[in-house]
Scaffold this active site. Structure first.
Site, short mmCIF file in Angstrom:
data_model
loop_
_atom_site.label_atom_id
_atom_site.label_comp_id
_atom_site.label_asym_id
_atom_site.label_seq_id
_atom_site.Cartn_x
_atom_site.Cartn_y
_atom_site.Cartn_z
N CYS A 191 0.75 -1.27 -0.21
CA CYS A 191 0.08 0.05 0.02
C CYS A 191 1.05 1.48 -0.23
O CYS A 191 1.51 1.53 -1.08
CB CYS A 191 -0.92 -0.16 1.14
SG CYS A 191 -2.32 1.14 1.01
N HIS B 298 -3.91 -4.66 0.39
CA HIS B 298 -3.17 -5.33 1.90
C HIS B 298 -3.45 -6.67 1.80
O HIS B 298 -4.48 -7.21 1.84
CB HIS B 298 -3.95 -4.51 2.95
CG HIS B 298 -3.61 -3.04 3.16
ND1 HIS B 298 -2.38 -2.80 4.21
CD2 HIS B 298 -4.33 -2.15 2.89
CE1 HIS B 298 -2.50 -1.61 4.12
NE2 HIS B 298 -3.51 -1.11 3.30
N GLU C 298 -2.56 -8.68 3.84
CA GLU C 298 -2.68 -9.41 5.11
C GLU C 298 -4.15 -9.12 5.44
O GLU C 298 -4.68 -9.64 6.42
CB GLU C 298 -1.92 -8.53 6.31
CG GLU C 298 -2.11 -7.18 6.39
CD GLU C 298 -1.39 -6.24 5.30
OE1 GLU C 298 -1.59 -5.16 5.13
OE2 GLU C 298 -0.63 -6.69 4.63
#
Length: 213
Positions: free
Chosen positions: A85, A187, A189
């Site tokens: 990001c 993202h 994650e």
């Protein structure tokens, strides 16, 4: 080949998404090390520059701590670097946010998302895979990942660094790669099993199990 649980330095510039990234690295089989010490980047097997925060504040911090130069040193030595990001945006040069100047590792610039009905671009969106890269190995065309951003990367030259795009009232660059330098605008994650798979791919890259392209 690196150890089966490679040491991954997660750069802490005061505003990164550290907890989620740490958990993702652990799930993917790596050993996370949150750090703002340049020497830790030298001893790590791979480096993650996480997302979230202000580009100018992040760069000011990296410069003040001399982390910027150490990142460049380690990239020159071939160490894998993964920007996420904001971390991906910092891989580039001129950035309208601030404005500021990033690390200038990759060719391109960062601009505000303009002409869209809603900014920031927030939520799940799909990947249009432009070319193959080890980071997205096993990721299917159209896979959904999670975005939160108001700025995006513009690649005017060397478009071959673009690995995927995403449609948000027009194409935006969502994954980039050149050699040992990788980046995602989204993202991983926060993107469920698909995102963890990308972290696992990054561990394979760090361990030298797959060639970098």
């Amino acid at each position: 080949m690196k150890d089966s649980s490679p040491l991954i330095a997660i750069v802490d510039y005061g505003a990164g998404n550290l907890h989620s990234v740490t958990r993702a690295v652990e799930k993917a089989g790596g050993t996370p090390l949150i750090t703002d010490v340049p020497e830790d980047l030298a001893k790590a097997d791979g480096i993650i520059l996480p997302g979230v925060g202000s580009a100018k504040s992040a760069m000011d911090f990296l410069v003040e701590k001399h982390i910027d130069q150490e990142i460049l040193n380690q990239v020159d030595r071939g160490k894998p670097l993964f920007g996420i990001c904001l971390g991906m945006q910092l891989l580039f040069g001129e950035n309208e946010e601030g404005p500021t100047k990033g690390l200038s590792i990759l060719p391109g610039r960062v601009a505000l998302l303009r002409g869209r009905t809603k900014v920031p671009h927030m939520g799940w969106n799909s990947l249009n895979i432009i070319r193959q890269n080890p980071l997205l190995e096993g990721v299917e065309e159209g896979s959904y990942v999670y975005f939160v951003h108001s700025y995006h990367v513009v690649v005017d030259q060397e478009p071959d660094i673009v690995v995927s795009t995403t449609d948000y009232e027009g194409a935006i660059v969502s994954t980039v790669a050149r050699g040992n330098v990788l980046g995602t605008q989204f993202h991983p994650e926060k993107s469920g099993d698909i995102g963890i798979h990308m972290y696992e791919n990054f561990m394979r890259i760090v361990r030298g199990e797959v060639p970098i392209t």
